[in-house]
Scaffold this motif. Structure first.
Motif, short mmCIF file in Angstrom:
data_model
loop_
_atom_site.label_atom_id
_atom_site.label_comp_id
_atom_site.label_asym_id
_atom_site.label_seq_id
_atom_site.Cartn_x
_atom_site.Cartn_y
_atom_site.Cartn_z
N VAL A 80 13.80 -68.85 -32.89
CA VAL A 80 12.99 -67.90 -33.64
C VAL A 80 11.76 -68.68 -34.11
CG1 VAL A 80 12.85 -66.39 -35.65
CG2 VAL A 80 15.00 -66.57 -34.38
N ILE A 81 10.57 -68.24 -33.69
CA ILE A 81 9.36 -69.01 -33.93
C ILE A 81 8.31 -68.15 -34.62
CG2 ILE A 81 7.52 -70.34 -32.83
CD1 ILE A 81 9.52 -70.69 -30.44
N SER A 82 7.84 -68.64 -35.77
CA SER A 82 6.74 -67.98 -36.47
C SER A 82 5.41 -68.52 -35.95
CB SER A 82 6.82 -68.25 -37.97
OG SER A 82 5.64 -67.81 -38.60
N LYS A 83 4.51 -67.61 -35.65
CA LYS A 83 3.14 -67.97 -35.28
C LYS A 83 2.23 -67.29 -36.30
CE LYS A 83 4.15 -69.20 -30.68
NZ LYS A 83 3.61 -69.49 -29.40
N ILE A 90 16.09 -63.66 -42.24
CA ILE A 90 17.27 -63.76 -41.38
C ILE A 90 18.50 -63.83 -42.28
CG2 ILE A 90 18.46 -65.14 -39.63
CD1 ILE A 90 15.66 -66.26 -38.86
N SER A 91 19.48 -62.95 -42.03
CA SER A 91 20.71 -62.99 -42.82
C SER A 91 21.91 -62.63 -41.95
CB SER A 91 20.63 -62.05 -44.02
OG SER A 91 20.49 -60.71 -43.61
N ASP A 92 23.04 -63.24 -42.29
CA ASP A 92 24.32 -62.93 -41.65
C ASP A 92 24.23 -62.96 -40.13
OD1 ASP A 92 25.58 -62.33 -44.23
OD2 ASP A 92 24.26 -60.59 -44.22
N SER A 93 23.54 -63.99 -39.59
CA SER A 93 23.27 -64.04 -38.16
C SER A 93 23.66 -65.39 -37.58
CB SER A 93 21.78 -63.77 -37.91
OG SER A 93 21.44 -62.45 -38.29
N ARG A 94 23.49 -65.51 -36.27
CA ARG A 94 23.71 -66.78 -35.57
C ARG A 94 22.51 -67.03 -34.66
NH1 ARG A 94 28.07 -70.12 -33.99
NH2 ARG A 94 27.41 -71.41 -32.24
N ILE A 95 21.92 -68.22 -34.82
CA ILE A 95 20.79 -68.63 -34.00
C ILE A 95 21.24 -69.86 -33.22
CG2 ILE A 95 18.35 -69.29 -33.97
CD1 ILE A 95 18.94 -66.53 -35.35
N ASP A 96 21.27 -69.77 -31.88
CA ASP A 96 21.74 -70.90 -31.07
C ASP A 96 20.68 -71.96 -30.85
OD1 ASP A 96 24.28 -69.89 -30.91
OD2 ASP A 96 24.04 -69.02 -28.92
N ASP A 116 22.49 -73.44 -34.75
CA ASP A 116 22.95 -74.57 -33.94
C ASP A 116 21.89 -75.66 -33.81
OD1 ASP A 116 25.44 -73.51 -33.57
OD2 ASP A 116 25.07 -72.77 -31.55
N GLY A 117 20.65 -75.33 -34.04
CA GLY A 117 19.56 -76.30 -33.95
C GLY A 117 19.05 -76.69 -35.32
N ASN A 118 17.74 -76.73 -35.45
CA ASN A 118 17.06 -77.15 -36.68
C ASN A 118 16.37 -75.96 -37.34
OD1 ASN A 118 17.51 -80.00 -36.09
ND2 ASN A 118 15.98 -79.73 -34.49
N ILE A 119 16.10 -76.12 -38.64
CA ILE A 119 15.18 -75.23 -39.35
C ILE A 119 14.00 -76.11 -39.74
CG2 ILE A 119 14.77 -73.77 -41.36
CD1 ILE A 119 17.75 -73.15 -41.44
N VAL A 134 23.90 -75.39 -40.74
CA VAL A 134 22.87 -75.87 -39.82
C VAL A 134 23.41 -77.12 -39.14
CG1 VAL A 134 20.49 -76.66 -39.60
CG2 VAL A 134 21.07 -74.94 -41.33
N ASP A 135 23.59 -77.04 -37.82
CA ASP A 135 24.13 -78.18 -37.08
C ASP A 135 23.08 -79.27 -36.86
OD1 ASP A 135 26.60 -77.01 -36.98
OD2 ASP A 135 26.37 -76.24 -34.95
N GLY A 136 21.82 -78.92 -36.91
CA GLY A 136 20.74 -79.89 -36.77
C GLY A 136 20.23 -80.32 -38.12
N ASN A 137 18.92 -80.38 -38.26
CA ASN A 137 18.27 -80.81 -39.49
C ASN A 137 17.51 -79.65 -40.14
OD1 ASN A 137 18.94 -83.64 -39.22
ND2 ASN A 137 17.46 -83.69 -37.55
#
Length: 142
Positions: A80-83, A90-96, A116-119, A134-137
């Motif tokens: 998910v990328i903001s430009k 984002i709530s109650d979701s899963r981002i791979d 699964d990645g970073n924020i 958050v599995d990443g950083n």
């Protein structure tokens, strides 16, 4: 036409009929999408509002300048990328993949979500929310 050429042309036509495109097209989101699977990248155009509730996205989501993305009970198999989005919630979701607000995003919230990645935030984007896994950083400078 000789028989070899006919066989070759028929074979090519048969193979072409069963070929699948390598990449899905992009889908422009302006409005709401519910409990549906989207096999494409989603782009939220400048100034638009996109609400994905219970939606599965097999691709990335890009949110353009001044646009709003609300994800609830969603699954995203990409990033998910903001430009320069106006709002990402984002709530109650899963981002791979990753959630990125590297450009100024005045309203940026992630809660009760597995990433699964970073924020990553930058340029004045302030992350709010909580109760995430958050599995990443988490890389947000304030």
């Amino acid at each position: 036409m000789n028989s070899r050429l006919k066989v070759l042309l028929a074979s090519c036509a048969a193979l072409t009929a069963f070929m699948q495109p390598a990449l899905a097209d992009d889908l422009s989101c302006q409005g709401s999408i519910g409990n549906k699977q989207i096999d494409a990248n989603i782009k939220v155009p400048q100034g638009a509002h996109c609400n994905l509730n219970g939606t599965r996205v097999d691709g990335n989501i890009e949110v353009f300048q001044g646009a709003t993305l609300v994800l609830k009970n969603a699954k995203v198999d990409g990033n998910v990328i903001s430009k320069k989005a106006g709002k990402i919630q984002i709530s109650d979701s899963r981002i791979d993949g990753n959630i990125e607000a590297k450009t100024h995003t005045p309203s940026f919230s992630v809660k009760n979500t597995t990433v699964d990645g970073n924020i990553v935030c930058g340029q004045g984007s302030r992350l709010s929310g909580g109760n995430n896994r958050v599995d990443g950083n988490v890389e947000c400078q304030y």
